[in-house]
Design a protein around this motif. Structure first.
Motif: not given
Length: 379
Positions: A210-221
């Motif tokens: 879940v953290r990886i998915d959210v970080v991907e969205v927040v920091y745009e990959g």
């Protein structure tokens, strides 16, 4: 009153009380529709109801005519509680599925989807003895969705703490705001937040996803961050005297260094060549800072090429295997709570005596299971 006004009233979408229980109202609506003759104005939706539809479509469309008047648009109840009833309409299929997912989690049960396409959605409770069932479909405007029927009641199939309807994307969406405000939030705190807010129990390994998915969205990959990695390495050496950093990149289009940087050695194929390159540079880095101790400990998930590369570059090192990855392979043959508890009792043993006692318990359940664990050279 003109006929055209009557038809507009038939398709009026009420935001007021739910009149779905009024049989007299439904009879009057059907009579008004049947009394139209060839000279009267026909609503565009009526044309769509009579062209190229089967009996099931006609039944749904007849019900849709009533729903435009008697139904009501979905609005969350007080405190965000979701209450579903027949005749509730949604602005789109996306909104309907989103609300439905929240409802499954709120009530703590899972479903089996019997039908899901562009126009219909039917699901029933996953428990065989439960009679709960929901049917919804798209209305004639091809945008609005509505619950047509909702039958049955849950008895002992609700309040699931480990609900299979709780997916990683669903959790990421729910926790995104909190993680934006607190990017360094510990995984345990994220799990506690989900338990407190939604009464669900999620294993920590899933929370990491879940953290990886959210970080991907927040920091745009992470791709854009790689462009700053070389500069970051220089900053490390400037601000931390004595530090050592090696950055290697390669442009597969030109065969030259430079942006965009693609880290083939670290993100490419996992083979002996790539791992040998990594460990060789690591060994040279140790030598450059005067480190002469080679009895390092390396922990891996037995990735391809790791062991051969370590034998070549660090022959005196101690090798360990990640217990989580070992269990992922172990449970494929020996699953269930009993093997789960005994495996982790073995992995967490702090003495030889405790380790062999746990192995003996596993051996009582399955000799091949204990042989499998003992066959692992270094644990």
């Amino acid at each position: 009153m003109e006929v055209e006004d009557d038809i507009d009233e038939d398709y009026y979408c009420s935001d007021g009380e739910d009149n779905s229980n009024s049989d007299d109202s439904a009879i009057v609506e059907e009579q008004e529709i049947e009394e139209l003759d060839d000279n009267e104005v026909v609503h565009p939706f009526d044309v769509g109801l009579s062209v190229g539809v089967n009996e099931e479509d006609e039944e749904d469309n007849e019900q849709s005519l009533k729903m435009y008047k008697n139904g009501r648009m979905y609005t969350p109840a007080r405190w965000g509680q979701i209450v579903l009833n027949p005749w509730i309409m949604f602005m789109s299929k996306g909104e309907f599925l989103s609300v439905l997912s929240d409802y499954y989690v709120q009530e703590g049960f899972s479903v089996i989807v019997l039908k899901s396409d562009k126009r219909r959605y039917t699901a029933e409770c996953s428990e065989k003895l439960c009679t709960w069932k929901l049917h919804s479909s798209c209305l004639p405007d091809s945008i609005t969705w509505a619950i047509k029927t909702l039958t049955g009641n849950h008895k002992e199939c609700f309040n699931l703490k480990r609900n299979p309807m709780v997916t990683v994307p669903w959790m990421a969406k729910k926790i995104e705001t909190e993680l934006r405000a607190h990017p360094e939030m510990p995984v345990k705190s994220m799990a506690d937040l989900l338990m407190k807010g939604y009464d669900i129990d999620v294993c920590l390994r899933t929370i990491y996803k879940v953290r990886i998915d959210v970080v991907e969205v927040v920091y745009e990959g992470f791709e854009e961050s790689y462009n700053s990695l070389a500069a970051y390495g220089e900053v490390i050496k400037q601000t931390n005297p004595g530090s050592w950093a090696l950055i290697t990149w390669h442009n597969p289009q030109t065969g030259q260094t430079g942006g965009p940087w693609v880290f083939e050695r670290f993100c490419g194929k996992e083979n002996t060549e790539s791992w040998s390159y990594f460990f060789r540079k690591l060994r040279l880095g140790f030598q450059s800072v005067g480190c002469s101790n080679w009895d390092w400990t390396f922990i891996s998930d037995k990735m391809k090429g790791v062991e051969m590369a370590l034998e070549k570059e660090f022959p005196q090192c101690t090798k360990r295997i990640c217990a989580q990855h070992l269990y992922s392979n172990f449970k494929l043959k020996w699953g269930g709570p009993a093997f789960h508890d005994l495996f982790w009792r073995t992995a967490n043993a702090t003495s030889t005596h405790a380790f062999h006692k746990a192995i003996e318990e596993i051996n009582k359940l399955s000799r091949p299971a204990s042989d499998y664990l003992l066959s692992v050279e270094e644990q």
